[in-house]
Design a protein around this motif. Sequence first.
Motif, PDB file in Angstrom:
ATOM      1  N   SER A 174     -23.798  -0.905  45.915  1.00  0.00           N
ATOM      2  CA  SER A 174     -24.860  -1.531  46.694  1.00  0.00           C
ATOM      3  C   SER A 174     -25.587  -0.546  47.616  1.00  0.00           C
ATOM      4  O   SER A 174     -26.475  -0.942  48.369  1.00  0.00           O
ATOM      5  CB  SER A 174     -24.289  -2.672  47.540  1.00  0.00           C
ATOM      6  OG  SER A 174     -23.279  -2.176  48.416  1.00  0.00           O
ATOM      7  N   THR A 175     -25.219   0.737  47.556  1.00  0.00           N
ATOM      8  CA  THR A 175     -25.853   1.727  48.424  1.00  0.00           C
ATOM      9  C   THR A 175     -26.947   2.480  47.665  1.00  0.00           C
ATOM     10  O   THR A 175     -26.917   2.564  46.433  1.00  0.00           O
ATOM     11  CB  THR A 175     -24.812   2.752  48.920  1.00  0.00           C
ATOM     12  OG1 THR A 175     -24.332   3.513  47.796  1.00  0.00           O
ATOM     13  CG2 THR A 175     -23.646   2.058  49.603  1.00  0.00           C
ATOM     14  N   PRO A 176     -27.915   3.046  48.394  1.00  0.00           N
ATOM     15  CA  PRO A 176     -28.959   3.834  47.716  1.00  0.00           C
ATOM     16  C   PRO A 176     -28.379   4.999  46.909  1.00  0.00           C
ATOM     17  O   PRO A 176     -28.808   5.242  45.772  1.00  0.00           O
ATOM     18  CB  PRO A 176     -29.829   4.341  48.875  1.00  0.00           C
ATOM     19  CG  PRO A 176     -29.650   3.317  49.957  1.00  0.00           C
ATOM     20  CD  PRO A 176     -28.222   2.869  49.838  1.00  0.00           C
ATOM     21  N   ASP A 177     -27.385   5.713  47.474  1.00  0.00           N
ATOM     22  CA  ASP A 177     -26.770   6.815  46.733  1.00  0.00           C
ATOM     23  C   ASP A 177     -26.053   6.310  45.484  1.00  0.00           C
ATOM     24  O   ASP A 177     -26.113   6.934  44.416  1.00  0.00           O
ATOM     25  CB  ASP A 177     -25.766   7.567  47.620  1.00  0.00           C
ATOM     26  CG  ASP A 177     -26.440   8.602  48.507  1.00  0.00           C
ATOM     27  OD1 ASP A 177     -27.647   8.861  48.324  1.00  0.00           O
ATOM     28  OD2 ASP A 177     -25.752   9.150  49.396  1.00  0.00           O
ATOM     29  N   GLY A 178     -25.361   5.192  45.615  1.00  0.00           N
ATOM     30  CA  GLY A 178     -24.646   4.633  44.476  1.00  0.00           C
ATOM     31  C   GLY A 178     -25.592   4.213  43.364  1.00  0.00           C
ATOM     32  O   GLY A 178     -25.334   4.463  42.173  1.00  0.00           O
ATOM     33  N   GLN A 179     -26.686   3.590  43.734  1.00  0.00           N
ATOM     34  CA  GLN A 179     -27.652   3.159  42.733  1.00  0.00           C
ATOM     35  C   GLN A 179     -28.311   4.359  42.043  1.00  0.00           C
ATOM     36  O   GLN A 179     -28.521   4.349  40.829  1.00  0.00           O
ATOM     37  CB  GLN A 179     -28.711   2.278  43.399  1.00  0.00           C
ATOM     38  CG  GLN A 179     -28.150   0.944  43.879  1.00  0.00           C
ATOM     39  CD  GLN A 179     -29.097   0.196  44.796  1.00  0.00           C
ATOM     40  OE1 GLN A 179     -30.183   0.672  45.120  1.00  0.00           O
ATOM     41  NE2 GLN A 179     -28.682  -0.981  45.247  1.00  0.00           N
TER      42      GLN A 179
ATOM     43  N   LEU B 243     -19.126   1.282  38.779  1.00  0.00           N
ATOM     44  CA  LEU B 243     -19.004   1.807  40.123  1.00  0.00           C
ATOM     45  C   LEU B 243     -18.326   0.817  41.063  1.00  0.00           C
ATOM     46  O   LEU B 243     -18.514  -0.404  40.941  1.00  0.00           O
ATOM     47  CB  LEU B 243     -20.382   2.171  40.684  1.00  0.00           C
ATOM     48  CG  LEU B 243     -20.835   3.630  40.475  1.00  0.00           C
ATOM     49  CD1 LEU B 243     -20.885   3.992  38.999  1.00  0.00           C
ATOM     50  CD2 LEU B 243     -22.159   3.894  41.143  1.00  0.00           C
ATOM     51  N   ALA B 244     -17.534   1.354  41.969  1.00  0.00           N
ATOM     52  CA  ALA B 244     -16.859   0.518  42.960  1.00  0.00           C
ATOM     53  C   ALA B 244     -17.904  -0.170  43.835  1.00  0.00           C
ATOM     54  O   ALA B 244     -18.994   0.364  44.080  1.00  0.00           O
ATOM     55  CB  ALA B 244     -15.937   1.384  43.821  1.00  0.00           C
ATOM     56  N   ALA B 245     -17.543  -1.349  44.328  1.00  0.00           N
ATOM     57  CA  ALA B 245     -18.491  -2.157  45.099  1.00  0.00           C
ATOM     58  C   ALA B 245     -19.021  -1.414  46.322  1.00  0.00           C
ATOM     59  O   ALA B 245     -20.185  -1.586  46.712  1.00  0.00           O
ATOM     60  CB  ALA B 245     -17.821  -3.456  45.529  1.00  0.00           C
TER      61      ALA B 245
END
Length: 424
Positions: free
Chosen positions: A11-16, A5-7
């Motif tokens: 680091s975001t809740p949705d990304g995690q 995943l892109a940086a």
Amino acid sequence: MQTRLAAEFLSTPDGQTADAILRRCVHCGFCTATCPTYQLLGDELDGPRGRIYLIKQVLEGAEPTRATQQHLDRCLTCRNCESTCPSGVEYGHLLDIGRKVVEARVQRPAGERAVRWLLREGLTSPLFGPAMRLGQAVRDVLPAPLRAKVPARREAGAWPQAPRPRRVLMLAGCVQPAMMPTINAATARVLDAAGIQTVVAPKAGCCGAIRFHLDDQVGALDDMRANIDAWWPWIEPTDGSPGVEAIVMNASGCGVMVKDYAHALRHDPAYADKARRISDLTRDLSELLPDLVPAWRQRLGDGLPASVPRRLVFHPPCTLQHGQKLRGGVERHLGELGFEVTLARQESHLCCGSAGTYSVLQPTLSRQLRDRKLGHLEAAAPQTIVSANIGCITHLQSGTATPVRHWVEVVDEALAASPARTPA
């Protein structure tokens, strides 16, 4: 599935959340076999596995296109794929994240934006009720496509007023009171027949599903918070009286959304704990059937009145069987009351094409799925088709002369036609 995943997302809740979901997918493709849009279109990108790849690419830094947006739009969010997936991929939550990211980066045509705004604001507006009554008054002269969206007016009947020893909250909903007020009133009456009082918090409104699935997730969260605030005095009364036993949902689409409040508001420090409590208390009406049926059987005495349709075919909404994972309860417990309830002989797991506002936004696919579903339902030669969600009921009724009703209306009719007895 490996992810990079892109940086900006990692680091975001949705990304995690998305990263954890993506890593569970093993590319098996079982989901494509039960995906309605893949069956109709035969395009990998219009099936769950293809959409998962599209979302993964966007979260890894690829620029989404209008085509990306359209493939995600065509998903019904029926979550049939979740029932099929052997790896437990939470596709619905991943799709929500993907749609939000794509919506922020791809400009929709002005016409689409206008229609989505009208649906988002119109269906949840206090003016929807008067507008629906006006539409029902002139229904006979409306163009056929519009007439299909306006059900014939029905009288709700009396709402029980006597206090009962047990109490539950019920969400009236945003469109159901105007379109089919009989469902809420029937629910209150059948619960009253079992000694349970139904209360409605007047300030509770839309469950949030309409805005959420029309890409206004911020507005949807506000709807959720407003409902929690409206319900909380009934859950934790300040006068020391006991709170309600449950929050009962008679629209499975609302039920699956409210049960997801805990997930949706998990990062809100002011509402996370309350949202978890709300989700824990929420029950689809069918979940109460084991407790209700004995009282109803006593009320029915010798069995179903002859005037009541006995031969039913049940259409389980996707939000009930896939979203809430509730299967078999309605058929089994209505059978205990004397109804002859069957499922469609084929494809009972597939979506009818209603899917909230999908029938407006994707009318061609929606009608194809409706007609396919009705073909299977009517093959059972039912007196009445019953379901558990107003969207499914309205959508199916637009394509058949066979009555389509909420199952609770049929139970209410049977109890009303039986000798009156004091509720338990």
